[in-house]
Motif scaffolding. Structure first.
Motif, mmCIF file in Angstrom:
data_model
loop_
_atom_site.group_PDB
_atom_site.id
_atom_site.type_symbol
_atom_site.label_atom_id
_atom_site.label_comp_id
_atom_site.label_asym_id
_atom_site.label_seq_id
_atom_site.Cartn_x
_atom_site.Cartn_y
_atom_site.Cartn_z
ATOM 1 N N MET A 21 0.694 -45.955 -4.273
ATOM 2 C CA MET A 21 1.874 -45.429 -4.977
ATOM 3 C C MET A 21 3.074 -45.707 -4.113
ATOM 4 S SD MET A 21 0.000 -41.832 -6.673
ATOM 5 C CE MET A 21 1.835 -41.526 -7.271
ATOM 6 N N ALA A 73 7.053 -44.531 -4.718
ATOM 7 C CA ALA A 73 6.628 -43.020 -5.538
ATOM 8 C C ALA A 73 7.145 -42.027 -4.038
ATOM 9 C CB ALA A 73 5.250 -42.839 -5.816
ATOM 10 N N GLN A 90 3.882 -45.052 -9.542
ATOM 11 C CA GLN A 90 3.578 -43.921 -10.354
ATOM 12 C C GLN A 90 3.394 -44.419 -11.692
ATOM 13 O OE1 GLN A 90 7.152 -41.790 -9.344
ATOM 14 N NE2 GLN A 90 7.073 -41.169 -11.279
#
Length: 404
Positions: A245, A250, A307
């Motif tokens: 991620m 993210a 994400q």
């Protein structure tokens, strides 16, 4: 609950902290790997102390070592010492070992027809702390700044506090000791001839002996393999998810939320999983768990960097499938061995489970660095399918009878 806070507060940023200190994504999984390895090996002294003195001091030992480990991680972050981080992560694994052993404390006094439910309820109790823990990533930042720590070290302050509090709760409230009480209730045996006095069975804490006991019984052996392989799938994918991620930019808060959803899947539905074990049998639930883990790894393999809804769904199912293998495997193992052999056999199972997951976590970082997170998820899929094949081919019968 407190142990769950201790473990999961640091889990959300463990790989990121390791990558930051080491300077390489290749070593990002080593912090978590040493934690898993610690959980495996700390299970050995926990089993020995448990057999000699009961569940209370055994569980407290694991959390006490975790508190020392959390403090060491904070120091390692300040000094930017990767070797100290690894040693401290190893000790921090004591919280995982004690968290794992609490489910066996639930089984000590459980009636056979309710053993799955009772294990599930105690696993469920971890939900509050484990879901709250990753969401302390955000609050951990101002705490770290106030204490003069690196930002990524902040969550481990909560880990330290959670482990210390868990020790206090165990020492004060876990009375009577469930294992010692179970031993007292076990039918007495005679030692030394017809005139000898009846004695309670002697608790065995040797992990090597426990491994032999498990290996000699097909039901116990299936339980151990279900625990170990299910844990490998969960750990290998989960520890690399924050890295997957973060490479897609993210935010830390989003990473923490995704890990929380994963942990929710791990623990929140365990009472239902336990009830299913009691009703349809542990082997059937192990089969379901293998199917859920397979779906989870396929979703993870299809998720883009950063994400995504696909990754969130995959991580939730990864936790749910692990819950099925944990509760069913624990029930199979506990039901197959007598009370006197349980500390050693249960310790052996957790050692094997931890060592297998440690190997999976170590290889996960290498696979992600040399190939990709998607390849890692597909390799985990193969392990999940193996769990299903073992559960389907082993004719173990029903361990837990339906409620009367």
């Amino acid at each position: 609950m407190l142990g769950g806070i201790g473990v999961s507060s640091g889990a959300a940023v463990g790989a990121l902290l390791a990558e930051d200190i080491s300077g390489s994504a290749t070593y990002a999984g080593l912090g978590s790997t040493f934690q898993v390895l610690g959980a495996a090996l700390v299970a050995i002294p926990i089993a020995q102390v448990t057999a000699a003195r009961g569940r209370r001091p055994g569980l407290a030992l694991g959390y006490a070592l975790a508190a020392v480990g959390a403090a060491g991680i904070l120091v390692a972050a300040v000094l930017r010492s990767f070797p100290l981080l690894l040693v401290s992560s190893f000790l921090f694994g004591g919280a995982v070992a004690s968290n794992s052993q609490t489910r066996y404390a639930a089984a000590d006094l459980a009636a056979p027809q309710r053993r799955g439910r009772d294990i599930g309820v105690v696993v469920w109790a971890t939900t509050v702390g484990s879901v709250l823990g990753p969401n302390l990533v955000g609050p951990g930042e101002p705490v770290a700044r106030a204490l003069g720590l690196p930002v990524l070290a902040g969550p481990f302050v909560f880990s330290l506090l959670g482990a210390v509090a868990a020790v206090g709760v165990l020492l004060v409230l876990l009375r009577p000791d469930p294992l010692l009480e179970s031993r007292r209730r076990e039918p007495a045996t005679h030692d030394g001839g017809a005139g000898a006095a009846a004695v309670a069975p002697v608790l065995q804490g040797s992990v090597l002996r426990g491994l032999r006991v498990v290996g000699a019984d097909p039901v116990a052996r299936l339980g151990l393999l279900t625990l170990a392989l299910g844990h490998v799938v969960m750990v290998s994918v989960m520890v690399m998810t924050p890295l997957h991620m973060s490479h897609g930019a993210a935010a830390l808060e989003v990473i923490g939320l995704v890990i929380s959803i994963h942990v929710l899947g791990m623990f929140a539905f365990s009472p239902l999983v336990g009830a299913a074990v009691d009703r349809v049998g542990a082997r059937a639930v192990a089969l379901v768990g293998a199917g859920v883990l397979s779906a989870a790894t396929l979703l993870a393999a299809a998720s883009p960097v950063g994400q995504s809804a696909t990754l969130v769904a995959g991580l939730f199912l990864l936790g749910l499938g692990w819950s099925c293998t944990l509760v069913s495997g624990s029930t199979l193992l506990t039901g197959a061995v007598p009370v006197a052999e349980r500390p050693g056999a249960q310790g052996a199972a957790d050692v094997v489970m931890g060592l297998a997951a440690a190997a999976g976590g170590a290889l996960a970082g290498v696979v992600v660095d040399r190939a990709s997170f998607h390849v890692l998820a597909l390799l985990a899929l193969g392990v999940a399918v193996t769990v299903g094949l073992l559960a389907g081919l082993t004719r173990s019968g029903r361990v837990s009878a339906p409620p009367a």
